[in-house]
Enzyme design. Structure first.
Site, PDB file in Angstrom:
ATOM      1  N   SER A  42       0.836  -1.192   0.000  1.00 25.90           N
ATOM      2  CA  SER A  42       0.000   0.000   0.000  1.00 25.90           C
ATOM      3  C   SER A  42       0.882   1.256   0.000  1.00 25.90           C
ATOM      4  O   SER A  42       1.689   1.449  -0.888  1.00 25.90           O
ATOM      5  CB  SER A  42      -0.962  -0.040   1.192  1.00 25.90           C
ATOM      6  OG  SER A  42      -1.959   0.935   1.078  1.00 25.90           O
ATOM      7  N   GLU A  46      -1.642  -3.075  -7.900  1.00 25.89           N
ATOM      8  CA  GLU A  46      -2.840  -3.374  -7.119  1.00 25.89           C
ATOM      9  C   GLU A  46      -3.397  -2.071  -6.581  1.00 25.89           C
ATOM     10  O   GLU A  46      -2.720  -1.049  -6.582  1.00 25.89           O
ATOM     11  CB  GLU A  46      -2.516  -4.324  -5.958  1.00 25.89           C
ATOM     12  CG  GLU A  46      -1.519  -3.786  -4.934  1.00 25.89           C
ATOM     13  CD  GLU A  46      -2.133  -2.887  -3.870  1.00 25.89           C
ATOM     14  OE1 GLU A  46      -3.354  -2.993  -3.613  1.00 25.89           O
ATOM     15  OE2 GLU A  46      -1.393  -2.065  -3.293  1.00 25.89           O
ATOM     16  N   HIS A  56      -4.851  -5.693  -1.399  1.00 25.37           N
ATOM     17  CA  HIS A  56      -5.534  -5.538  -0.115  1.00 25.37           C
ATOM     18  C   HIS A  56      -6.540  -6.675   0.070  1.00 25.37           C
ATOM     19  O   HIS A  56      -7.755  -6.472   0.161  1.00 25.37           O
ATOM     20  CB  HIS A  56      -6.229  -4.178  -0.061  1.00 25.37           C
ATOM     21  CG  HIS A  56      -5.284  -3.028   0.054  1.00 25.37           C
ATOM     22  ND1 HIS A  56      -4.448  -2.632  -0.972  1.00 25.37           N
ATOM     23  CD2 HIS A  56      -5.032  -2.182   1.087  1.00 25.37           C
ATOM     24  CE1 HIS A  56      -3.730  -1.585  -0.578  1.00 25.37           C
ATOM     25  NE2 HIS A  56      -4.066  -1.301   0.663  1.00 25.37           N
TER      26      HIS A  56
END
Length: 301
Positions: free
Chosen positions: A100, A201, A271
């Site tokens: 992230s 992602e 995630h």
């Protein structure tokens, strides 16, 4: 193992405690940074506090430095990161693991020093979940600690059955969170990787926003320099009546029509509970045949 908080503040203290307890139960010696639970606005402490925590992680001598959580906050620290200390720690064997917002540190460190880090779990969301952590994630994490991890395989969707096989040799694997990567475009902190394998992602981003960020990387020349693009998990959004069928499949079709690179989907990373660990900055080989895809790398000791 060293636990620290370089990004968002830890609000779920119970998940933090569960994560630490589970790692200890697995036999790991866990050291928690003194400011791991600090809070300043939405951040895990002010900028100076989080920079100091990153510095302590770099000098901890731990086999793994694991982030507590992502969120936002590292991008604003990039000019002041202790790059030499981080690269020296990585060279001596510390595996910096996260995802992230951690993408910003990983990309900047790769751009500045060439050091390898690991895209993987975070303490709270992965080890601190209620119930049992994902067994695939845990197995991949154990492989990393034991020095046995050498690749990741996954199944492609049915529509890939008739696609031509993909074969890429000794290409740099890099990437991470798409929003963070797009935010680094045009800065010295985005690695200039040519002939690489880029994995992506994101979470809570609608497909049209994902396409918009991919367009930014396309127009910046980033996507055109890659040999392959691996699309991980894009979660946390809801379709609307206005979309009229526009979704992630539409985005992938659009992308394939605009790049020469092979575009493979369904990479188990993002995630989501089930995630593999990926060496950011390492040279890898990528092969696919039918619905089977595999990315492999050499052992790093």
């Amino acid at each position: 193992m060293y636990i620290y908080s370089p990004s968002g503040a830890v609000r779920d203290k119970a998940a933090f405690k569960r994560g630490v307890a589970r790692l200890k139960a697995l036999g790991h010696d866990v050291e928690v940074d003194p400011d791991a639970l600090a809070s300043s606005q939405r951040f895990a402490g002010d900028d100076a506090t989080r920079l100091a925590a990153i510095g302590r992680a770099a000098t901890s001598g731990a086999d793994v430095a694991l982030i507590s959580r992502g969120g936002y906050g590292i991008t604003r620290l990039l000019p002041a990161l202790p790059y030499k200390a981080l690269a020296k720690a990585a060279e001596r064997g510390t595996r910096f693991v996260g995802l992230s917002d951690f993408t910003a540190l990983q990309c900047a460190l790769l751009a500045r020093t060439g050091a390898t880090t690991w895209a993987g779990p975070a303490l709270c969301a992965d080890f601190g979940v209620e119930g049992a952590p994902d067994d695939i994630m845990e197995a991949c994490f154990d492989d990393l600690l034991c020095g046995q991890g050498e690749g990741a395989g996954w199944r492609l969707p049915k529509e890939c059955e008739g696609h031509a096989p993909v074969q890429v040799r000794k290409a740099v694997l890099w990437g991470g969170n798409l929003a963070v990567l797009a935010g680094l475009a045009g800065t010295p902190y985005l690695p200039d990787v040519r002939g690489g394998v880029l994995f992506l992602e994101d979470v809570n981003e609608h497909p049209y926003r994902i396409e918009r960020m991919l367009t930014q990387l396309l127009l910046a020349g980033v996507l055109g320099r890659q040999k392959a693009i691996l699309m991980g998990q894009f979660t946390g959004f809801a379709a609307t009546p206005h979309d009229k069928g526009f979704g992630m499949r539409s985005v992938v079709e659009w992308l394939r029509a605009r790049v020469k690179a092979s575009v493979l989907t369904h990479l188990p990373f993002g995630h989501v509970p089930t995630k593999v660990l990926l060496p950011v900055g390492a040279k890898v080989s990528l092969v696919s045949e039918g619905r089977d895809a595999l990315v492999v790398w050499e052992h790093a000791h």
